[in-house]
Design a protein around this motif. Structure first.
Motif, PDB file in Angstrom:
ATOM      1  N   MET A 335     -18.281 -15.885  -5.263  1.00 38.16           N
ATOM      2  CA  MET A 335     -18.612 -16.341  -3.968  1.00 38.16           C
ATOM      3  C   MET A 335     -19.858 -15.304  -3.101  1.00 38.16           C
ATOM      4  O   MET A 335     -19.657 -14.065  -3.571  1.00 38.16           O
ATOM      5  N   ASP A 336     -20.500 -15.550  -2.251  1.00 43.92           N
ATOM      6  CA  ASP A 336     -21.364 -14.740  -1.339  1.00 43.92           C
ATOM      7  C   ASP A 336     -21.671 -15.351  -0.221  1.00 43.92           C
ATOM      8  O   ASP A 336     -22.128 -16.750  -0.436  1.00 43.92           O
ATOM      9  N   HIS A 337     -21.648 -14.911   0.818  1.00 42.05           N
ATOM     10  CA  HIS A 337     -22.072 -15.580   2.273  1.00 42.05           C
ATOM     11  C   HIS A 337     -23.563 -15.729   1.897  1.00 42.05           C
ATOM     12  O   HIS A 337     -24.438 -15.084   1.518  1.00 42.05           O
ATOM     13  N   HIS A 338     -23.937 -16.988   2.548  1.00 40.47           N
ATOM     14  CA  HIS A 338     -25.372 -17.326   2.866  1.00 40.47           C
ATOM     15  C   HIS A 338     -25.796 -16.770   4.324  1.00 40.47           C
ATOM     16  O   HIS A 338     -25.151 -16.935   4.906  1.00 40.47           O
ATOM     17  N   ALA A 339     -26.979 -16.008   4.191  1.00 38.11           N
ATOM     18  CA  ALA A 339     -27.350 -15.705   5.517  1.00 38.11           C
ATOM     19  C   ALA A 339     -28.933 -15.779   5.578  1.00 38.11           C
ATOM     20  O   ALA A 339     -29.567 -14.938   5.789  1.00 38.11           O
ATOM     21  N   SER A 340     -29.302 -17.058   5.466  1.00 37.83           N
ATOM     22  CA  SER A 340     -30.727 -17.332   5.362  1.00 37.83           C
ATOM     23  C   SER A 340     -31.277 -17.955   6.474  1.00 37.83           C
ATOM     24  O   SER A 340     -32.426 -17.878   6.700  1.00 37.83           O
ATOM     25  N   ALA A 341     -30.549 -18.831   7.217  1.00 34.21           N
ATOM     26  CA  ALA A 341     -31.124 -19.818   8.046  1.00 34.21           C
ATOM     27  C   ALA A 341     -30.719 -19.150   9.693  1.00 34.21           C
ATOM     28  O   ALA A 341     -29.826 -18.492   9.865  1.00 34.21           O
ATOM     29  N   GLY A 342     -31.639 -19.504  10.665  1.00 31.81           N
ATOM     30  CA  GLY A 342     -31.460 -19.073  12.038  1.00 31.81           C
ATOM     31  C   GLY A 342     -32.571 -19.449  12.774  1.00 31.81           C
ATOM     32  O   GLY A 342     -33.474 -20.476  12.432  1.00 31.81           O
ATOM     33  N   ALA A 343     -33.000 -18.750  13.867  1.00 31.16           N
ATOM     34  CA  ALA A 343     -33.990 -18.806  14.739  1.00 31.16           C
ATOM     35  C   ALA A 343     -34.093 -17.724  15.654  1.00 31.16           C
ATOM     36  O   ALA A 343     -33.379 -16.802  15.612  1.00 31.16           O
ATOM     37  N   SER A 344     -35.423 -17.436  16.124  1.00 36.38           N
ATOM     38  CA  SER A 344     -35.859 -16.521  16.759  1.00 36.38           C
ATOM     39  C   SER A 344     -36.823 -17.037  18.066  1.00 36.38           C
ATOM     40  O   SER A 344     -37.324 -18.074  18.092  1.00 36.38           O
ATOM     41  N   GLY A 345     -37.052 -16.328  18.832  1.00 33.00           N
ATOM     42  CA  GLY A 345     -37.807 -16.607  20.142  1.00 33.00           C
ATOM     43  C   GLY A 345     -38.163 -15.421  21.149  1.00 33.00           C
ATOM     44  O   GLY A 345     -37.496 -14.397  20.968  1.00 33.00           O
ATOM     45  N   ALA A 346     -38.960 -15.620  22.037  1.00 31.73           N
ATOM     46  CA  ALA A 346     -39.341 -14.868  22.917  1.00 31.73           C
ATOM     47  C   ALA A 346     -38.926 -15.159  24.416  1.00 31.73           C
ATOM     48  O   ALA A 346     -38.913 -16.354  24.469  1.00 31.73           O
ATOM     49  N   HIS A 347     -38.938 -14.206  25.485  1.00 34.49           N
ATOM     50  CA  HIS A 347     -38.350 -14.479  26.671  1.00 34.49           C
ATOM     51  C   HIS A 347     -39.212 -13.689  27.729  1.00 34.49           C
ATOM     52  O   HIS A 347     -39.652 -12.586  27.379  1.00 34.49           O
ATOM     53  N   ASP A 348     -39.639 -14.426  28.745  1.00 31.81           N
ATOM     54  CA  ASP A 348     -40.685 -13.784  29.783  1.00 31.81           C
ATOM     55  C   ASP A 348     -40.069 -12.626  30.693  1.00 31.81           C
ATOM     56  O   ASP A 348     -40.863 -12.054  31.480  1.00 31.81           O
TER      57      ASP A 348
END
Length: 566
Positions: A335-348
């Motif tokens: 087994m190995d954890h998957h750490a591929s998916a997510g999100a990013s964004g900016a804030h003003d």
């Protein structure tokens, strides 16, 4: 420090032998030595001494000829390792050319062959598993039931945390038990804003500071952390836990430890009459001489994949398919954890705020999926979210700006907007077909069969990644971030460097390799406490669990030895 002469052919006998000096091997050596056992610690790579063998620890960015860029030669020689290292820490990674392996399917196997192993480059995240994790296999039928529950390891988690020093915030969550913590590091303003938004919008989710083995105050003659975030170079301040800064010196202080680097363990030796291990066979990597060392107990802590290789290569009339492998489980259930998916964004907002130093950790959103039976998400188990908030710096803007001179410099040096990057660390189910085997037709330069890795994430993990993308994007949008972008990097197996499961614990010798004390069912004086022992992966970073299990097994082994049961 005591060393064995490389030229010696004497067959030495010890109370205990520990294979591997990384996180779990260092712990085994310390605990066994403190129990009064004369212990031989074997490391296949070179020696690394705390303080003096961290050559880049205090270098400035401009001290590196090519900055932090790897050369074309690096990428060609080390197609796997160069994805992880930079010129600042390359010396703590093996050479792929010198240490090849076979990828039946794409799998990144990151390694450090030296005293301390990957304890010098680990991410230092320290989270306890809960009964949600220890009971998962039994509940949903994947893998075999863990032979322990949280109550069995709870005091050993505390024991490990008190020794290594973990900074963190208690949150009173059943799915992520609290531990013994030093004062937590601080969230910055954008992370606090995201935390407040999550709390307002979903009572089942919570954002907290990461729990890490970085010291927020001096601890056990180490630290505190200097907030340099140069941990992978080796820390001359002892600001984070490693074998080199903590467990190995503690073992040495007892006078019971003998450390032998440059020693590849090729097999565990079996005594047919006594029906237990009698020692190990070793190749000296400098002289290529073969040595045998004997002991009453053997701890195998070479790291998951290498441990499987040693067991599979240790054959005898009793174990024709590998040492302790009557269950045919050795090497399987990788087994190995998957750490591929997510999100990013900016804030003003928060343009008037900044931060000081380079905090060596991010934030954590503990598991919030499949905590209740009524959830129907299309996948089993769960994930946590890890991430960090920061302001854009010149390196983030340089490709999007044009110009020269004073105005161009001012644009680059003015901080950009606050941003957040976050991704899911997700559980991988224990699939029998995900495995490590030996290829006897291909050998390394010491004549040992190459390890072959056959691993893939399946439909359950892929559906979980889709959910991670959706929920990460949702949390950022609800917190007022703009330019929210979800992603899936489709990383290869091994990329999270959380390999585990190839010699799993279980109740039944017919379906597992180890019992509830990490003791081999079929050879009572052999213990395995690295990632190999895991019956499931959970979603938490696993190193703290290895340490707790190692401390527990070491005390059990020492007591059993004193009772004459081993």
């Amino acid at each position: 420090m005591i060393y064995i002469s490389d030229k010696s052919k004497k067959l030495d006998t010890y109370d205990a032998i520990v294979i591997g000096s990384g996180i779990s091997g260092g712990w085994a050596a310390m605990e066994l030595c403190k129990q009064g056992l004369k212990t031989l610690l074997l490391e296949r790579g070179r020696d690394v001494k705390h303080l003096q063998d961290y050559p880049t620890a205090n270098l400035n960015p401009w001290d590196f000829k090519l900055g932090f860029n790897n050369t074309l030669e690096d990428r060609q020689r080390d197609p796997v390792q160069s994805n992880a290292y930079t010129p600042a820490d390359k010396h703590f990674y093996v050479s792929d050319a010198d240490h090849p392996y076979i990828q039946e399917k794409p799998f990144d196997w990151y390694r450090g062959y030296h005293v301390g192993g990957r304890s010098l480059t680990w991410g230092r995240q320290c989270y306890r598993l809960s009964d949600l994790d220890f009971g998962a296999n039994l509940k949903d039928g994947n893998g075999v039931d863990w032979p322990i529950r949280y109550k069995d390891i709870d005091p050993w988690y505390a024991y490990a945390e008190k020794h290594i020093g973990v900074s963190g915030q208690k949150e009173n969550l059943s799915q992520l038990p609290d531990g013994e913590y030093l004062p937590p590091m601080e969230l910055n303003c954008i992370e606090r804003h995201l935390s407040e938004s999550i709390k307002k919008n979903d009572q089942h989710r919570l954002l907290t500071i990461a729990r890490v083995a970085n010291l927020t105050r001096g601890w056990d003659s180490r630290g505190p952390c200097q907030n340099r975030n140069l941990c992978s170079r080796g820390c001359p301040f002892g600001g984070y836990f490693s074998s080199n800064s903590s467990t190995i010196p503690a073992a040495m202080a007892t006078g019971n430890l003998v450390l032998r680097p440059f020693s590849i363990v090729t097999e565990i030796l079996y005594d047919e009459q006594k029906q237990k291990a009698k020692g190990v066979r070793v190749i000296d990597t400098i002289t290529s001489e073969v040595h045998e060392f004997y002991a009453k107990i053997v701890f195998v802590n070479a790291s998951t994949i290498a441990t499987a290789g040693i067991l599979l290569n240790s054959t005898s009339s009793r174990f024709p398919n590998g040492f302790g492998n009557g269950s045919d489980q050795v090497g399987h259930n990788l087994m190995d954890h998957h750490a591929s998916a997510g999100a990013s964004g900016a804030h003003d907002q928060f343009a008037d705020q900044y931060y000081k130093g380079r905090r060596p950790c991010g934030f954590l959103i503990p598991r919030y999926r499949n905590l209740h039976d009524h959830e129907n998400l299309g996948f089993t188990r769960g994930y946590n979210i890890q991430g960090h908030g920061e302001r854009q710096e010149w390196s983030d803007k340089v490709n999007g700006l044009a110009g020269f001179g004073k105005d161009f410099k001012a644009q680059l040096s003015t901080p950009g907007p606050w941003t957040v990057w976050m991704a899911g660390w997700g559980e991988c189910l224990p699939y029998y077909k995900n495995q490590v085997t030996l290829d006897h037709s291909q050998k390394d330069k010491w004549g040992q069969p190459l390890l072959k890795i056959d691993f893939a994430f399946e439909d359950n993990e892929k559906k979980m990644m889709d959910d991670i993308e959706a929920t990460c994007g949702e949390m950022l949008e609800k917190a007022g971030f703009r330019d929210v972008a979800t992603f899936n990097y489709h990383k290869r197996g091994g990329s999270t460097v959380h390999e585990m499961g190839t010699a799993r614990m279980g109740h039944d010798p017919r379906t597992s390799v180890l019992n509830q004390f990490n003791q081999m069912h079929e050879a009572k004086n052999v213990f395995i406490t690295d990632g190999s022992c895991m019956a499931s992966s959970a979603s938490q970073n696993p190193s703290l669990t290895y340490m707790a299990l190692t401390a527990r097994a070491s005390h059990f082994a020492a007591e059993e030895l004193k009772k004459g049961n081993l």
